[in-house]
Design a protein around this motif. Structure first.
Motif, PDB file in Angstrom:
ATOM      1  N   VAL A   1      40.913  40.135  47.974  1.00 39.30           N
ATOM      2  CA  VAL A   1      40.915  38.691  47.301  1.00 39.30           C
ATOM      3  C   VAL A   1      42.118  38.005  47.540  1.00 39.30           C
TER       4      VAL A   1
ATOM      5  N   TYR B   1      39.207  44.248  45.010  1.00 40.14           N
ATOM      6  CA  TYR B   1      37.897  43.199  45.573  1.00 40.14           C
ATOM      7  C   TYR B   1      38.327  41.860  46.606  1.00 40.14           C
TER       8      TYR B   1
ATOM      9  N   CYS C   1      44.691  45.377  46.275  1.00 36.88           N
ATOM     10  CA  CYS C   1      44.107  45.169  45.882  1.00 36.88           C
ATOM     11  C   CYS C   1      42.181  45.310  45.516  1.00 36.88           C
TER      12      CYS C   1
ATOM     13  N   CYS D   1      39.703  36.183  43.386  1.00 35.15           N
ATOM     14  CA  CYS D   1      40.866  36.823  42.244  1.00 35.15           C
ATOM     15  C   CYS D   1      40.286  37.275  40.920  1.00 35.15           C
ATOM     16  N   ARG D   2      39.701  38.132  39.653  1.00 38.30           N
ATOM     17  CA  ARG D   2      39.716  38.726  39.636  1.00 38.30           C
ATOM     18  C   ARG D   2      40.080  38.289  37.618  1.00 38.30           C
TER      19      ARG D   2
ATOM     20  N   CYS E   1      47.668  44.382  41.789  1.00 41.87           N
ATOM     21  CA  CYS E   1      48.704  43.973  42.823  1.00 41.87           C
ATOM     22  C   CYS E   1      49.418  43.568  42.359  1.00 41.87           C
TER      23      CYS E   1
ATOM     24  N   ILE F   1      47.032  35.719  37.492  1.00 40.94           N
ATOM     25  CA  ILE F   1      48.055  35.904  38.197  1.00 40.94           C
ATOM     26  C   ILE F   1      48.318  34.993  38.899  1.00 40.94           C
TER      27      ILE F   1
ATOM     28  N   CYS G   1      43.093  40.288  36.734  1.00 35.95           N
ATOM     29  CA  CYS G   1      42.623  40.917  36.079  1.00 35.95           C
ATOM     30  C   CYS G   1      43.813  41.477  34.961  1.00 35.95           C
TER      31      CYS G   1
HETATM   32  S1  SF4 Z   1      44.213  42.957  42.051  1.00 37.47           S
HETATM   33 FE1  SF4 Z   1      43.145  41.334  43.023  1.00 37.47          FE
HETATM   34  S2  SF4 Z   1      41.443  40.925  41.636  1.00 37.47           S
HETATM   35 FE2  SF4 Z   1      42.875  41.560  40.726  1.00 37.47          FE
HETATM   36  S3  SF4 Z   1      44.444  40.429  40.376  1.00 37.47           S
HETATM   37 FE3  SF4 Z   1      45.390  40.909  41.510  1.00 37.47          FE
HETATM   38  S4  SF4 Z   1      44.703  39.493  43.175  1.00 37.47           S
HETATM   39 FE4  SF4 Z   1      42.790  39.422  41.869  1.00 37.47          FE
END
Ligand code: SF4
Ligand code: FAD
Ligand code: SF4
Ligand code: SF4
Lengths: 411, 142
Positions: free
Chosen positions: B103, B101, B99, B58-59, B66, B82, B61
């Motif tokens: 993840v 990515y 998401c 997970c980045r 998400c 997050i 973000c």
């Molecule tokens: S969108 Fe994906 S990468 Fe970004 S906070 Fe949520 S789970 Fe993590």
């Protein structure tokens, strides 16, 4: 001090409150909600019947959120009209509430087409609200036969929620396939097969010609008996408040990418509006939770002087039944690439160097967001290894510089 | 805020980060007890290629899609991390749909979603970064 008023206490409202407070710490925020509950996660009503959550866990934010945001909730009251000249909203008890900026996030209501004899049916339910779910729950019984009219998302989620607690479920729909708004024929056949395996019976390309107290006679002549009737034919956006004062409505309330309606200082967000779907370049009602949330955020931001835009709308949905997961997004147009295997269904749709749509069922749903992002951001397929990513959604398929930016830079 | 970043040129595809992640999230004190004879369900995944490998997690973000998508309110931002409230999650996969990515990883055994919370439940700095033998995963402010 700005006065912000919001009609409809649901998801779009909750995210608008948060967005307003980011920009304006002082202004007053008031929310009017017809249901006697603070914004709750509407999609969870079927999960509560299923036992996967409880009604108590359903509020979208806990009470401290509204306190912290200094937002006043007026619940169990309906807004009946807007006085745009005086900039006031009138409630069902006659109260007039003033606004500087107004958000209409009134969502939608169940649509029930006229059906002969429907008034004779005593135990009939819609499936939109906590109260609908609670009253249906009271009647659930291992001996009860249930008839569900409508094989769309809401009707079938209801089936999942109650199947284990009733004797049988029959589903009738006019459409030739189940989940007609998100699946094509082939995908729908797969899911139907799976649901039939769980014991649900389907009567498609058919509709109820007439009801008696406990029977339905279909157009085809088939007679079905039932104890409980669930009506999930469809929903209609609640647009009257805006239409009545001359605001532009085209099925849903029409807004620009700032979520402004055609009337000064009135904004709209969520299921009561149309969104501009970038995959089909057309305006559609995208009655989906994430969309309501993102639209509410943009509306709140714009109402309080921000510059966010709601300009990347797509249809994107995840839905599951008894452990079978389905993820769909975008439009089913352009070239089709069928990459289904025995464990999973996967069809991708591409057009003009873009991924524009997808239908994934079963094991193929993992990491689906990588595809959704290609669709939402309209990433040129020529900028990555499409052959590779089509097989499996992986970041490996991106060009190195894009990957380094994704994984090595601040998000 | 400090986040986990990946230096793909350094990744050996040894998968140690996956084991350390599974250990971190097992809640157990001892790695052997946590992982022996178990199929691990890490929240970091190594993508392997011909020439290049890297670990994806997970980045965290700043504008997490998400969180906006989660239909149960289970996902939230807490001091930039997050987080997932597992008691609220209904395993609907909407976050997987959202998401960018890829993840979020379902845990079929538990029937709920799981995601990296930067090892905050264990109260340590990210194990994946701390135990990467080649500094291909870095925990820092950028
Ligand atoms: S969108 Fe994906 S990468 Fe970004 S906070 Fe949520 S789970 Fe993590
Ligand atoms: C059973 C079910 C399952 C669903 N599952 C999913 C899913 O899995 N994924 C997904 O993305 N979406 C799902 N949805 C759709 C999702 O719930 C909606 O997109 C979302 O709730 C829309 O939020 P909203 O803010 O537009 O308003 P809504 O949730 O529609 O709420 C609007 C509120 O405004 C109130 N209101 C209306 N008029 C007035 C008035 N005049 N005065 C005061 N109050 C008023 C209404 O009573 C209501 O409480 C599901 C919906 C249902 C019913
Ligand atoms: S920070 Fe912790 S939870 Fe997150 S991927 Fe690394 S080891 Fe796993
Ligand atoms: S799977 Fe859980 S965390 Fe993910 S969107 Fe659904 S409820 Fe939220």
């Amino acid at each position: 001090m700005n006065k912000y008023l919001i009609i409809g206490a649901s998801i779009a409202a909750a995210s608008a409150i948060e967005a307003i407070r980011k920009n304006d710490k002082e202004g007053s925020i008031t929310v009017i909600g017809k249901e006697p509950y603070a914004p709750y996660c509407r999609p969870l009503i079927s999960y509560a019947l299923l036992g996967k959550t409880t009604f108590e866990k359903m509020p979208y934010r806990d009470a401290s959120f509204y306190k912290k945001m200094k937002a006043k909730l007026i619940l169990g009251k309906e807004a009946t009209s807007i006085d745009k000249a005086k900039k006031q909203v009138i409630l069902d008890d006659g109260t007039r509430l003033p606004y500087d900026k107004l958000l209409v996030s009134t969502g939608s209501r169940p649509f029930v087409p006229p059906m002969e004899g429907l008034d004779k049916v005593e135990k009939k339910f819609s499936f939109m609200t906590i109260d609908d779910a609670k009253s249906l729950e009271k009647e659930l019984d291992p001996e009860a036969k249930v008839l569900v009219v409508g094989a769309g998302l809401i009707g079938l989620k209801c089936c999942e929620g109650i199947l284990a607690k009733v004797k049988s479920i029959d589903v009738v729909d006019l459409a030739p396939r189940i989940l007609p708004s998100i699946l094509d024929d082939k995908a729908a056949a797969r899911v139907q097969d799976y649901l039939e395996g769980k014991g649900i019976r389907f009567f498609l390309k058919d509709s109820v010609a007439s009801f008696t107290k406990k029977t339905a006679t279909l157009k085809s002549g088939t007679k079905l008996t039932f104890d409980l009737l669930v009506l999930a034919v469809g929903v209609r956006p609640n647009t009257a408040l805006v239409a009545d004062i001359g605001g532009t409505v085209n099925r849903g309330i029409v807004t620009d990418d700032c979520c402004k309606t055609s009337i000064e200082d009135i904004y709209a967000a969520g299921d009561c509006t149309t969104s501009h779907d970038i995959t089909s370049d057309s305006d559609k009602i995208l009655a989906l939770f994430p969309n309501a949330n993102m639209q509410g955020e943009v509306a709140g931001n714009q109402m309080s002087g921000g510059t966010l835009r709601y300009d990347h709308a797509i249809a994107a949905n995840a839905i599951g039944f008894f452990g079978l997961h389905i993820i769909t997004a975008g439009s089913y147009i352009g070239d089709q690439l069928d990459l289904s295997t025995k464990d999973g269904y996967k069809v991708l749709f591409t057009k003009d160097d873009h991924l524009v749509g997808m239908i994934l069922i079963g094991d193929t749903v993992l990491r689906a967001g990588i595809y959704t992002n290609l669709i939402r951001k309209q990433i040129p397929l020529s900028s990555l290894d499409f052959e590779q990513i089509a097989q499996q959604p992986r970041l490996m398929a991106f060009a190195k510089k894009d990957r380094v930016s994704m994984l090595g830079e601040k998000r | 805020m400090k986040r986990v970043y990946v230096e793909e040129d350094w990744c050996l595809a040894c998968h140690l980060c996956e084991y350390w992640c599974a250990f971190s999230n097992s809640g157990k004190d001892n790695m052997v007890a946590a992982l022996k004879n178990k199929t691990i369900k890490p929240m970091i995944q190594v993508e392997e290629g011909d020439k290049i490998n890297f670990a994806v997690s997970c980045r965290h973000c700043e504008d997490p899609i998400c969180v906006k998508s989660c239909i149960s309110g289970a996902l939230s931002i807490e001091d930039g991390v997050i987080k997932i409230d597992k008691s609220k999650c209904v395993d609907c996969y909407t976050c997987i749909m959202a998401c960018p990515y890829g993840v979020l990883m379902p845990n079929e055994d538990e029937g709920i979603m799981q995601k990296c919370e930067l090892c905050t439940p264990r109260g340590t700095a990210p194990y994946c970064a701390a135990h990467c033998p080649n500094q291909a995963i870095i925990y820092e402010e950028r």
